[in-house]
Design a protein around this motif. Structure first.
Motif, PDB file in Angstrom:
ATOM      1  N   LEU A  79     -17.892  -0.584 -30.671  1.00 51.27           N
ATOM      2  CA  LEU A  79     -16.907   0.221 -31.404  1.00 51.27           C
ATOM      3  C   LEU A  79     -15.898  -0.672 -32.115  1.00 51.27           C
ATOM      4  O   LEU A  79     -15.519  -0.411 -33.266  1.00 51.27           O
ATOM      5  N   LEU A  80     -15.474  -1.736 -31.428  1.00 51.90           N
ATOM      6  CA  LEU A  80     -14.587  -2.711 -32.070  1.00 51.90           C
ATOM      7  C   LEU A  80     -15.263  -3.314 -33.297  1.00 51.90           C
ATOM      8  O   LEU A  80     -14.654  -3.425 -34.370  1.00 51.90           O
ATOM      9  N   ASN A  81     -16.518  -3.683 -33.154  1.00 49.08           N
ATOM     10  CA  ASN A  81     -17.229  -4.297 -34.282  1.00 49.08           C
ATOM     11  C   ASN A  81     -17.432  -3.323 -35.436  1.00 49.08           C
ATOM     12  O   ASN A  81     -17.367  -3.714 -36.608  1.00 49.08           O
ATOM     13  N   LEU A  82     -17.681  -2.042 -35.109  1.00 51.15           N
ATOM     14  CA  LEU A  82     -17.792  -1.052 -36.187  1.00 51.15           C
ATOM     15  C   LEU A  82     -16.469  -0.930 -36.945  1.00 51.15           C
ATOM     16  O   LEU A  82     -16.456  -0.785 -38.175  1.00 51.15           O
ATOM     17  N   GLY A  83     -15.356  -1.015 -36.215  1.00 55.80           N
ATOM     18  CA  GLY A  83     -14.067  -0.999 -36.892  1.00 55.80           C
ATOM     19  C   GLY A  83     -13.909  -2.186 -37.818  1.00 55.80           C
ATOM     20  O   GLY A  83     -13.436  -2.059 -38.954  1.00 55.80           O
ATOM     21  N   GLU A 112      -4.607  -6.310 -38.667  1.00 55.88           N
ATOM     22  CA  GLU A 112      -5.277  -6.570 -39.939  1.00 55.88           C
ATOM     23  C   GLU A 112      -5.398  -5.290 -40.765  1.00 55.88           C
ATOM     24  O   GLU A 112      -5.164  -5.281 -41.981  1.00 55.88           O
ATOM     25  N   ALA A 113      -5.797  -4.194 -40.106  1.00 53.13           N
ATOM     26  CA  ALA A 113      -5.925  -2.924 -40.816  1.00 53.13           C
ATOM     27  C   ALA A 113      -4.574  -2.467 -41.354  1.00 53.13           C
ATOM     28  O   ALA A 113      -4.474  -1.936 -42.475  1.00 53.13           O
ATOM     29  N   ALA A 115     -13.857  -4.450 -43.326  1.00 51.81           N
ATOM     30  CA  ALA A 115     -14.439  -5.353 -44.321  1.00 51.81           C
ATOM     31  C   ALA A 115     -14.999  -4.589 -45.509  1.00 51.81           C
ATOM     32  O   ALA A 115     -15.078  -5.126 -46.618  1.00 51.81           O
ATOM     33  N   MET A 116     -15.391  -3.336 -45.294  1.00 50.08           N
ATOM     34  CA  MET A 116     -15.939  -2.501 -46.374  1.00 50.08           C
ATOM     35  C   MET A 116     -14.849  -1.736 -47.116  1.00 50.08           C
ATOM     36  O   MET A 116     -15.134  -0.843 -47.903  1.00 50.08           O
ATOM     37  N   GLY A 117     -13.582  -2.095 -46.854  1.00 45.56           N
ATOM     38  CA  GLY A 117     -12.480  -1.463 -47.576  1.00 45.56           C
ATOM     39  C   GLY A 117     -12.109  -0.102 -47.045  1.00 45.56           C
ATOM     40  O   GLY A 117     -11.582   0.735 -47.781  1.00 45.56           O
ATOM     41  N   GLN A 118     -12.330   0.142 -45.744  1.00 41.76           N
ATOM     42  CA  GLN A 118     -12.039   1.446 -45.135  1.00 41.76           C
ATOM     43  C   GLN A 118     -11.153   1.255 -43.905  1.00 41.76           C
ATOM     44  O   GLN A 118     -11.567   1.503 -42.769  1.00 41.76           O
ATOM     45  N   PRO A 119      -9.899   0.810 -44.084  1.00 41.97           N
ATOM     46  CA  PRO A 119      -9.053   0.497 -42.924  1.00 41.97           C
ATOM     47  C   PRO A 119      -8.701   1.702 -42.067  1.00 41.97           C
ATOM     48  O   PRO A 119      -8.550   1.564 -40.847  1.00 41.97           O
ATOM     49  N   ARG A 120      -8.552   2.890 -42.658  1.00 41.14           N
ATOM     50  CA  ARG A 120      -8.219   4.060 -41.835  1.00 41.14           C
ATOM     51  C   ARG A 120      -9.385   4.436 -40.929  1.00 41.14           C
ATOM     52  O   ARG A 120      -9.188   4.779 -39.753  1.00 41.14           O
ATOM     53  N   GLU A 121     -10.602   4.373 -41.454  1.00 40.70           N
ATOM     54  CA  GLU A 121     -11.773   4.616 -40.612  1.00 40.70           C
ATOM     55  C   GLU A 121     -11.866   3.551 -39.518  1.00 40.70           C
ATOM     56  O   GLU A 121     -12.238   3.844 -38.373  1.00 40.70           O
ATOM     57  N   ALA A 122     -11.500   2.305 -39.872  1.00 43.21           N
ATOM     58  CA  ALA A 122     -11.523   1.223 -38.883  1.00 43.21           C
ATOM     59  C   ALA A 122     -10.570   1.518 -37.734  1.00 43.21           C
ATOM     60  O   ALA A 122     -10.906   1.310 -36.558  1.00 43.21           O
ATOM     61  N   LEU A 123      -9.376   2.022 -38.035  1.00 43.23           N
ATOM     62  CA  LEU A 123      -8.399   2.318 -36.989  1.00 43.23           C
ATOM     63  C   LEU A 123      -8.935   3.327 -35.984  1.00 43.23           C
ATOM     64  O   LEU A 123      -8.672   3.228 -34.778  1.00 43.23           O
ATOM     65  N   ALA A 124      -9.709   4.298 -36.458  1.00 45.28           N
ATOM     66  CA  ALA A 124     -10.273   5.304 -35.553  1.00 45.28           C
ATOM     67  C   ALA A 124     -11.224   4.642 -34.552  1.00 45.28           C
ATOM     68  O   ALA A 124     -11.212   4.966 -33.357  1.00 45.28           O
ATOM     69  N   TYR A 125     -12.037   3.717 -35.039  1.00 44.30           N
ATOM     70  CA  TYR A 125     -12.952   2.995 -34.136  1.00 44.30           C
ATOM     71  C   TYR A 125     -12.175   2.122 -33.152  1.00 44.30           C
ATOM     72  O   TYR A 125     -12.516   2.039 -31.963  1.00 44.30           O
ATOM     73  N   TYR A 126     -11.131   1.453 -33.645  1.00 40.17           N
ATOM     74  CA  TYR A 126     -10.331   0.599 -32.764  1.00 40.17           C
ATOM     75  C   TYR A 126      -9.684   1.423 -31.652  1.00 40.17           C
ATOM     76  O   TYR A 126      -9.659   1.002 -30.481  1.00 40.17           O
TER      77      TYR A 126
END
Length: 602
Positions: free
Chosen positions: A353-357, A399-400, A362-373
């Protein structure tokens, strides 16, 4: 001073002594533990063999024969170092002599537990023997409580090894020493990070012994034992960190390993390849890491162990993402999560899940990353993991936040991890958090603190031989310098960043960032036409990838473009932009390097 006094006849003019000779003298004094008799005997040999040859011979494992022919007025047992030690050794009981001999197999000392396991001497007999050796100055004690260790001076250890050979015990002692070290490293394998801290600390305390055991396994062709140790040590090398040394050991054993015939052998090799992948990735050697990860995955798939296959998929996603193949990296993580959900392994889902975030960021989707984190952290808390285990997750949240232009929040969530990594002496963790904090502080307007953290990150990543990260830090440090009007500092950092990144295909994105920042430097110095070409080339390539431009970079870009529009006619600017967009990477780098070199010329 004693050594120099004894060789003064040889060195009448001390001012003429070369730096190499001084280094050799210092090495000899350290090698002989500063023992006066040993130094006197060594100095007496200088006139016969010369300093360089004496130095070379004393650096050998067996060197007591060099320390002979003492002064004629010394007692017989003080005429050579060997006879001096033998005189004390002969006064010991047979059991005490055996203990003294077996202590010679240890490197850098040993705990009571280690001495008991290797020598087979236990209980009151062992404690009494150690006390006798201490009283006779044949042993030294350091530390306290459970951390107490016993060490021998190098001359005493050399004599103990001679006696081990003479008694026919040398091979058995080294075998038992290696097997004990293997029990230490075995304890690392099945543990989660927070559960392994105590075992990691034990390995750190005995690391010189572990090194010696790995060397013995290579010398005696005990490859399976050595492979088992390096496979377990991969996490120790990753965390402490010993990246280069760990890679050397792993690849030595992998090169000597036979083709696996059982699932146990396949699993062992998979662990070793995973170590190569992880350590290579930390050093930004992403292609090497990806290839090692593919090897580990293939071996895991051959065993049919779904839990380990899941981990191999997750691990491989890291170098795949670093090479820019984000879609495959996401697929690997999702395949890993599917296997873990199927088995109900909720705690194992923390890392993928951390890696998916990280992939989404990296794909320019920081809000989606925060959900995974957040989901990763929730499962981590549920599993009872330590703050250290999840400290990098909080850094990734920082970073996000930087990408979302929330620098204050980035500083708040990253600072505790920075302090925790400092407390744990986790160099990579400190460097990573310092890099994040520096960019957040730059964005929040605290240039002085940002510069200090950039400096710290560059120093620490340099100590880890991670040139790719050093280049990234230099790029941002140059950006800050340009904002502060320090063109010379920016120029130095950009030139050094280019040197570190040149020829690395997987770093093309960062090379284009450096090209764009050199365009900023050129625009500030009035070379607006070349600045326009390089800006257009870099912006076109950077916008072709999904990675977001950080807010501070975005603002610099807008100011640069405003400067170019104010300095060039619309038609001239359009021509420069068209020419720049047609530039290849090599052509753009060539122009940028030439510009930097011209600027540095007197």
């Amino acid at each position: 001073a004693l050594f120099l006094e004894r060789v003064s006849d040889e060195w009448q003019d001390v001012s003429a002594v070369t730096p190499d000779a001084w280094r050799q003298v210092a090495n000899i004094c350290v090698r002989l533990d500063g023992l006066p008799l040993a130094l006197e005997l060594a100095a007496a040999r200088v006139r016969h063999v010369g300093l360089p040859q004496l130095h070379a011979r004393l650096m050998q494992p067996t060197f007591l024969g060099v320390l002979a022919d003492g002064a004629q007025d010394l007692a017989d047992h003080q005429r050579t170092m060997r006879s001096t030690i033998a005189w004390s050794y002969d006064l010991l009981s047979m059991e005490e002599q055996r203990l003294f001999r077996w202590l010679g197999v240890f490197v850098g000392g040993a705990s009571v537990e280690a001495i008991e396991a290797v020598s087979g001497i236990a209980g009151d007999t062992l404690i009494a023997g150690l006390a006798t050796l201490l009283d006779a100055s044949l042993l030294q004690r350091a530390g306290h409580g459970s951390a107490r260790r016993y060490t021998q001076l190098v001359t005493l250890r050399a004599y103990a090894q001679e006696r081990l050979h003479d008694a026919g015990e040398w091979d058995e002692a080294r075998r038992r020493h290696a097997e004990y070290c293997m029990t230490l490293t075995d304890a690392l394998l099945p543990k989660a990070l927070n559960e392994a801290e105590r075992e990691m600390a034990r390995v750190e305390a005995e690391y010189e012994n572990v090194r010696a055991a790995l060397g013995w396994a290579l010398e005696t062709d005990a490859i399976i034992l050595g492979l088992r140790m390096v496979a377990a040590l991969r996490r120790f090398w990753f965390l402490y960190p010993h990246y280069l040394e760990g890679l050397d050991w792993l690849e030595l054993y992998l090169a000597r390993s036979a083709a696996p015939t059982t699932n146990e052998e396949r699993a062992l090799l998979a662990e070793a390849w995973t170590g190569v992948m992880a350590l290579s990735h930390r050093m930004d050697q992403f292609e090497r890491a990806r290839d090692a990860g593919e090897m580990a995955l293939a071996l895991r798939q051959a065993t049919g162990d779904k839990a380990q296959i899941a981990w191999a998929l997750n691990n491989l996603s890291n170098p795949v993402a670093a090479l820019g193949d984000y879609h495959r990296a996401v697929e690997l993580c999702e395949e890993c999560l599917a296997l873990q959900r199927e088995s109900g392994a909720r705690a194992d889902m923390v890392i993928p899940l951390l890696n998916l975030g990280t992939r989404r960021c990296a794909m320019g989707q920081p809000r989606e990353a925060l959900a995974y984190y957040e989901e990763s952290l929730a499962l981590s808390r549920e599993a009872g993991e330590s703050d250290w285990a999840r400290a990098l997750t909080w850094n990734n949240i920082g970073e996000a936040c930087i990408l979302l232009d929330e620098p204050t929040r980035a500083i708040e969530v990253t600072t505790p991890s920075y302090h925790l990594f400092s407390e744990k002496r986790d160099t990579f963790g400190v460097a990573t958090c310092a890099f994040t904090l520096a960019r957040a502080q730059w964005r929040s307007g605290d240039a002085e603190t940002a510069r200090a953290h950039f400096d710290e990150a560059a120093r620490l990543f340099g100590a880890l031989d991670n040139l790719g990260m050093v280049a990234r830090v230099r790029y941002f440090r140059a950006s800050l310098a340009l904002e502060q009007g320090d063109h010379l500092a920016a120029q130095r950092d950009l030139a050094q960043a280019f040197t570190a990144l040149a020829g690395q295909v997987c770093e093309r994105g960062w090379i284009w960032r450096v090209v764009e920042r050199i365009a900023t430097l050129l625009a500030r110095r009035g070379d607006v036409e070349l600045a326009a070409r390089l800006s257009a080339a870099a912006i076109a390539r950077r916008e072709a990838t999904p990675r977001l431009v950080e807010p501070a970079e975005r603002d610099m870009r807008e100011r640069d473009l405003a400067c170019l529009r104010a300095s060039l006619a619309a038609s001239a600017l359009a021509t420069c932009f068209a020419e720049g967009q047609a530039l290849s990477l090599d052509a753009a780098v060539g122009l940028a390097c030439d510009a930097v070199e011209r600027a540095t010329s007197p």
